[in-house]
Design a protein around this motif. Structure first.
Motif, PDB file in Angstrom:
ATOM      1  N   PRO A  28      19.964  38.915   6.486  1.00  0.00           N
ATOM      2  CA  PRO A  28      21.179  39.028   7.207  1.00  0.00           C
ATOM      3  C   PRO A  28      22.041  37.541   6.622  1.00  0.00           C
ATOM      4  O   PRO A  28      21.798  37.343   5.822  1.00  0.00           O
ATOM      5  CB  PRO A  28      20.651  36.970   8.628  1.00  0.00           C
ATOM      6  N   SER A  87      25.866  37.153  22.914  1.00  0.00           N
ATOM      7  CA  SER A  87      26.137  36.716  21.500  1.00  0.00           C
ATOM      8  C   SER A  87      25.053  35.310  21.467  1.00  0.00           C
ATOM      9  O   SER A  87      25.106  34.727  22.567  1.00  0.00           O
ATOM     10  CB  SER A  87      27.401  36.322  20.525  1.00  0.00           C
ATOM     11  N   GLU A 103      17.628  41.604  26.201  1.00  0.00           N
ATOM     12  CA  GLU A 103      17.178  40.331  25.543  1.00  0.00           C
ATOM     13  C   GLU A 103      16.805  39.754  25.211  1.00  0.00           C
ATOM     14  O   GLU A 103      15.946  40.062  26.301  1.00  0.00           O
ATOM     15  CB  GLU A 103      19.039  39.674  25.507  1.00  0.00           C
ATOM     16  N   LEU A 110      22.863  35.874  17.148  1.00  0.00           N
ATOM     17  CA  LEU A 110      22.655  37.458  16.620  1.00  0.00           C
ATOM     18  C   LEU A 110      24.064  37.598  17.621  1.00  0.00           C
ATOM     19  O   LEU A 110      24.853  37.166  18.597  1.00  0.00           O
ATOM     20  CB  LEU A 110      21.979  38.944  17.405  1.00  0.00           C
ATOM     21  N   GLU A 111      24.829  38.783  17.063  1.00  0.00           N
ATOM     22  CA  GLU A 111      26.235  39.459  17.909  1.00  0.00           C
ATOM     23  C   GLU A 111      25.681  40.325  18.996  1.00  0.00           C
ATOM     24  O   GLU A 111      25.432  41.353  18.117  1.00  0.00           O
ATOM     25  CB  GLU A 111      27.476  39.512  17.469  1.00  0.00           C
ATOM     26  N   VAL A 164      16.017  35.153  16.216  1.00  0.00           N
ATOM     27  CA  VAL A 164      17.852  34.786  15.547  1.00  0.00           C
ATOM     28  C   VAL A 164      18.686  34.920  15.846  1.00  0.00           C
ATOM     29  O   VAL A 164      18.863  35.253  17.252  1.00  0.00           O
ATOM     30  CB  VAL A 164      17.661  36.811  15.103  1.00  0.00           C
ATOM     31  N   GLU A 212      24.043  44.079   9.620  1.00  0.00           N
ATOM     32  CA  GLU A 212      24.894  44.941  11.022  1.00  0.00           C
ATOM     33  C   GLU A 212      23.941  46.016  11.211  1.00  0.00           C
ATOM     34  O   GLU A 212      23.868  46.632   9.820  1.00  0.00           O
ATOM     35  CB  GLU A 212      26.472  45.163  10.788  1.00  0.00           C
ATOM     36  N   VAL A 233      24.343  45.350  16.326  1.00  0.00           N
ATOM     37  CA  VAL A 233      23.818  44.318  16.033  1.00  0.00           C
ATOM     38  C   VAL A 233      24.097  43.410  14.766  1.00  0.00           C
ATOM     39  O   VAL A 233      24.099  44.110  14.085  1.00  0.00           O
ATOM     40  CB  VAL A 233      21.979  44.350  16.676  1.00  0.00           C
ATOM     41  N   THR A 234      25.128  42.129  14.943  1.00  0.00           N
ATOM     42  CA  THR A 234      25.035  41.986  14.070  1.00  0.00           C
ATOM     43  C   THR A 234      23.881  40.815  14.121  1.00  0.00           C
ATOM     44  O   THR A 234      24.039  39.690  14.944  1.00  0.00           O
ATOM     45  CB  THR A 234      26.655  40.847  14.372  1.00  0.00           C
ATOM     46  N   VAL A 235      23.604  40.251  13.077  1.00  0.00           N
ATOM     47  CA  VAL A 235      22.194  39.602  12.672  1.00  0.00           C
ATOM     48  C   VAL A 235      22.775  38.508  11.049  1.00  0.00           C
ATOM     49  O   VAL A 235      22.816  39.007  10.457  1.00  0.00           O
ATOM     50  CB  VAL A 235      21.086  39.983  12.164  1.00  0.00           C
ATOM     51  N   ASN A 236      23.177  37.385  11.950  1.00  0.00           N
ATOM     52  CA  ASN A 236      23.416  36.040  11.211  1.00  0.00           C
ATOM     53  C   ASN A 236      23.150  35.041  10.857  1.00  0.00           C
ATOM     54  O   ASN A 236      23.439  35.119   9.396  1.00  0.00           O
ATOM     55  CB  ASN A 236      24.692  35.357  11.960  1.00  0.00           C
TER      56      ASN A 236
END
Length: 290
Positions: free
Chosen positions: A260, A164, A201, A153-154, A151, A263, A221-224
């Motif tokens: 995605p 990130s 991570e 992510l941030e 993924v 968040e 956790v932001t999954v982009n």
């Protein structure tokens, strides 16, 4: 006084001990509630483990996996673990001492002087959903790991950006879970006396080292995007050109697919895990990992 008993599925030794405990508890006027699998193994009625939270005490007979299974339905009810497994970070009572330990715990509950160890659990919250509490860890990852997976992510800690990029996923562990999946992902061991959460991570392309944060920290956790990148710069996916959803996993059992961009907020659960009975020897259990 109602005691729930959860025995390791398919373990005849655990089943026999469950039956012995049931008989001994009946002799001291304590009722017994079995989970469904234990009930079937004894030819008796049982209840889903998720309904055992109304018991006064839960006894887990098996390894740490059985303890985690019992904890998933405990809802704050103290759990006493009888260790039939190899390691036993959560189960401190040996099978030969099980009857005595359980009866002593029943007496302590009745006398109002039961002492328990309170350890934190984690919960993940997303858009319209909430995970079951996790005793060990919560993982946010791609639908698969390795080439073509992972993924983008941030990760923010209490709102501040920590890292990130692309990774197989992110793992947030309690001190209890530091000896489990976290350890296999090269995370640090955390002694039970140390509060905090491990943010780790999983196989990042370029990442930060594992970090121990405050026990009340919020990990966002932001999954982009899902999937890896090919040599040509394109997004790798499945053979048909599609990519899998990301997934949030609680204690390796309960999975929550997420699409995605999205968040996920990971934080300490409101209801902790309460462990009854004697404490296990952390360093003795560590030696059994070899």
């Amino acid at each position: 006084m109602n005691v729930g008993i959860v025995a390791q599925k398919g373990n005849t030794r655990a089943t026999a001990l469950a039956e012995e405990l049931r008989e001994q508890l009946s002799a001291v006027d304590a009722s017994v509630t079995l989970d469904e699998a234990t009930g079937r193994s004894l030819g008796l009625d049982g209840r889903p483990v998720e309904t055992l939270g109304d018991c006064d005490l839960i006894v887990s007979i098996g390894g740490d996996g059985t303890f985690l299974f019992a904890a998933s339905g405990a809802d704050g009810t103290p759990i006493l673990g009888v260790n039939l497994g190899e390691v036993g970070f959560l189960n401190a009572v040996g099978p030969d001492d099980a009857v005595e330990a359980v009866l002593a715990e029943v007496a302590a509950v009745r006398d109002g002087d039961q002492r328990v160890r309170v350890v934190p659990r984690l919960v993940a919250v997303g858009d319209g959903w909430r995970s079951d509490p996790a005793t060990n860890e919560i993982v946010v990852q791609g639908g698969r790991r390795g080439r073509g997976g992972g993924v983008d992510l941030e990760v923010r800690l209490d709102g501040s950006l920590y890292t990130s990029g692309h990774a197989d996923g992110l793992l947030v562990s309690t001190p209890t879970g530091s000896t489990a999946y976290n350890l296999s992902e090269r995370g640090p061991l955390v002694h039970p006396s140390v509060g905090g959460l491990v943010v780790n991570e999983m196989c990042p392309d370029e990442g930060m080292p594992p970090l121990l944060v405050a026990p009340d920290a919020t990990v966002t956790v932001t999954v982009n995007a899902v999937g890896g990148w090919g040599a040509s710069g394109g997004r790798l996916g499945n053979d048909d050109g599609t990519t899998d959803d990301a997934v949030v996993v609680s204690d390796g059992k309960h999975s929550y697919p997420v699409e995605p961009p999205t968040e996920v907020e990971i934080r300490r659960a409101e209801t902790p895990l309460r462990i009854a009975g004697p404490s296990s020897d952390f360093f003795e259990a560590l030696n059994k990992l070899d």
